[in-house]
Motif scaffolding. Structure first.
Motif, PDB file in Angstrom:
ATOM      1  N   LEU A  71      17.809  57.055  39.966  1.00 48.26           N
ATOM      2  CA  LEU A  71      17.033  55.815  40.068  1.00 48.26           C
ATOM      3  C   LEU A  71      15.540  56.079  40.286  1.00 48.26           C
ATOM      4  O   LEU A  71      14.755  55.132  40.398  1.00 48.26           O
ATOM      5  N   GLY A  72      15.164  57.344  40.376  1.00 50.16           N
ATOM      6  CA  GLY A  72      13.756  57.694  40.514  1.00 50.16           C
ATOM      7  C   GLY A  72      13.185  57.502  41.904  1.00 50.16           C
ATOM      8  O   GLY A  72      11.961  57.421  42.067  1.00 50.16           O
ATOM      9  N   ARG A  73      14.045  57.479  42.923  1.00 49.47           N
ATOM     10  CA  ARG A  73      13.565  57.313  44.295  1.00 49.47           C
ATOM     11  C   ARG A  73      13.314  58.703  44.880  1.00 49.47           C
ATOM     12  O   ARG A  73      14.094  59.229  45.658  1.00 49.47           O
ATOM     13  N   HIS A  74      12.184  59.275  44.497  1.00 45.93           N
ATOM     14  CA  HIS A  74      11.912  60.688  44.790  1.00 45.93           C
ATOM     15  C   HIS A  74      11.325  60.931  46.178  1.00 45.93           C
ATOM     16  O   HIS A  74      11.105  62.086  46.557  1.00 45.93           O
ATOM     17  N   ASN A  75      11.056  59.862  46.927  1.00 42.55           N
ATOM     18  CA  ASN A  75      10.533  60.066  48.282  1.00 42.55           C
ATOM     19  C   ASN A  75      11.635  59.973  49.337  1.00 42.55           C
ATOM     20  O   ASN A  75      11.373  59.739  50.518  1.00 42.55           O
ATOM     21  N   ILE A  76      12.887  60.164  48.907  1.00 39.05           N
ATOM     22  CA  ILE A  76      14.032  60.171  49.821  1.00 39.05           C
ATOM     23  C   ILE A  76      14.650  61.565  49.851  1.00 39.05           C
ATOM     24  O   ILE A  76      14.894  62.163  48.799  1.00 39.05           O
ATOM     25  N   THR A  77      14.909  62.063  51.043  1.00 36.90           N
ATOM     26  CA  THR A  77      15.654  63.307  51.221  1.00 36.90           C
ATOM     27  C   THR A  77      16.955  62.977  51.938  1.00 36.90           C
ATOM     28  O   THR A  77      16.929  62.464  53.064  1.00 36.90           O
ATOM     29  N   VAL A  78      18.086  63.233  51.277  1.00 34.30           N
ATOM     30  CA  VAL A  78      19.395  62.996  51.873  1.00 34.30           C
ATOM     31  C   VAL A  78      19.919  64.311  52.431  1.00 34.30           C
ATOM     32  O   VAL A  78      19.981  65.319  51.723  1.00 34.30           O
ATOM     33  N   GLU A 129      23.676  61.880  56.554  1.00 32.53           N
ATOM     34  CA  GLU A 129      25.038  61.374  56.340  1.00 32.53           C
ATOM     35  C   GLU A 129      26.055  62.443  56.729  1.00 32.53           C
ATOM     36  O   GLU A 129      25.952  63.588  56.294  1.00 32.53           O
ATOM     37  N   ARG A 130      27.047  62.067  57.550  1.00 35.63           N
ATOM     38  CA  ARG A 130      28.030  63.033  58.041  1.00 35.63           C
ATOM     39  C   ARG A 130      29.119  63.343  57.007  1.00 35.63           C
ATOM     40  O   ARG A 130      29.787  64.372  57.097  1.00 35.63           O
ATOM     41  N   HIS A 131      29.324  62.453  56.026  1.00 39.75           N
ATOM     42  CA  HIS A 131      30.307  62.687  54.973  1.00 39.75           C
ATOM     43  C   HIS A 131      29.628  63.384  53.787  1.00 39.75           C
ATOM     44  O   HIS A 131      28.736  62.824  53.163  1.00 39.75           O
ATOM     45  N   GLN A 132      30.076  64.590  53.481  1.00 37.56           N
ATOM     46  CA  GLN A 132      29.443  65.361  52.412  1.00 37.56           C
ATOM     47  C   GLN A 132      29.560  64.655  51.062  1.00 37.56           C
ATOM     48  O   GLN A 132      28.630  64.662  50.257  1.00 37.56           O
ATOM     49  N   ARG A 133      30.709  64.020  50.809  1.00 36.05           N
ATOM     50  CA  ARG A 133      30.901  63.326  49.534  1.00 36.05           C
ATOM     51  C   ARG A 133      29.898  62.176  49.381  1.00 36.05           C
ATOM     52  O   ARG A 133      29.280  62.014  48.331  1.00 36.05           O
ATOM     53  N   LEU A 134      29.714  61.385  50.430  1.00 39.32           N
ATOM     54  CA  LEU A 134      28.751  60.291  50.373  1.00 39.32           C
ATOM     55  C   LEU A 134      27.329  60.822  50.208  1.00 39.32           C
ATOM     56  O   LEU A 134      26.537  60.267  49.440  1.00 39.32           O
ATOM     57  N   ALA A 135      26.996  61.884  50.947  1.00 41.25           N
ATOM     58  CA  ALA A 135      25.647  62.454  50.858  1.00 41.25           C
ATOM     59  C   ALA A 135      25.361  62.930  49.437  1.00 41.25           C
ATOM     60  O   ALA A 135      24.291  62.652  48.877  1.00 41.25           O
ATOM     61  N   ARG A 136      26.319  63.608  48.834  1.00 40.07           N
ATOM     62  CA  ARG A 136      26.135  64.127  47.478  1.00 40.07           C
ATOM     63  C   ARG A 136      25.995  62.992  46.467  1.00 40.07           C
ATOM     64  O   ARG A 136      25.087  63.009  45.614  1.00 40.07           O
TER      65      ARG A 136
END
Length: 215
Positions: free
Chosen positions: A121-128, A105-112
């Protein structure tokens, strides 16, 4: 009971508009849209319509999310790259289907915000990752699947090069702020095979990172 009925109507709506893959429907049923929608728009989270989020972006129409996810043909062995995290809704759905999801994600606020929500939410297999989505994520390539949630004028070579042989990329292609065409690309020994999936409308793919003012 009201929420249950709304969720059943939501799934029925998806099915009636072409999202028929049972695994995709289960993933979308398991991923409530409300936490990914902000403020006054939360009451509209069950509607099949795009809604605004921070940084001038949108959370996509659920039918479009479902059709794109279905076209991606994700399996539990897949490593997936998503370009354009936004609220994190699409990444959350992909996480139910894939082994690993990387989302840029190019927007730091959205990424954070998305990173914190997905962890809750426990979605631990995602890296943002906060970064330039047009460059992909070469340090993690190759990917089995790549999904763009922003429209490019042409499929970016930097991203197709990060697609594994036999891999699939789904993206909107077309001029900014006009109707675009959803494209499915399959990488084969003979090159890239293209399939048109229909008309869509997405924000444009922008190079570089945004300089947001953070809270």
């Amino acid at each position: 009971m009201e929420d249950f009925e709304r969720q059943m109507q939501f799934v029925f709506q998806l099915r009636s508009r072409g999202v028929t893959n049972s695994d995709v429907l289960k993933a979308m049923e398991a991923t409530k849209r409300e936490p990914f929608v902000e403020g006054i728009f939360q009451d509209r989270s069950f509607e099949d319509t795009p809604l605004p989020i921070s940084c001038g972006q949108t959370i996509s129409q659920p039918t479009v999310v479902g059709l794109m996810t279905q076209a991606l043909e994700v399996t539990h062995r897949c490593k997936v790259l998503e370009i354009g995290t936004g609220s994190g809704y699409q990444a959350a759905i992909l996480s139910h289907l894939a082994r690993r999801v990387y989302s840029v994600e190019r927007h730091q606020r959205l990424a954070r915000t998305a990173r914190e929500l997905l962890m809750r939410l426990g979605r631990h297999n995602i890296t943002v990752v906060h970064g330039d989505g047009s460059l992909g994520l070469p340090e993690q390539a190759p990917f089995d699947r790549i999904l763009l949630t922003a429209a490019a004028e042409d499929p970016p070579r930097t991203l197709t090069d990060q697609l594994r042989m036999g891999g699939i990329m789904v993206l909107p292609v077309g001029q900014s702020h006009s109707i675009q065409t959803l494209i499915k690309i399959t990488r084969s020994e003979s090159g890239l095979d293209y399939t048109e999936l229909g008309s869509v409308r997405f924000v444009p793919l922008v190079e570089g990172v945004a300089h947001d003012v953070l809270d």
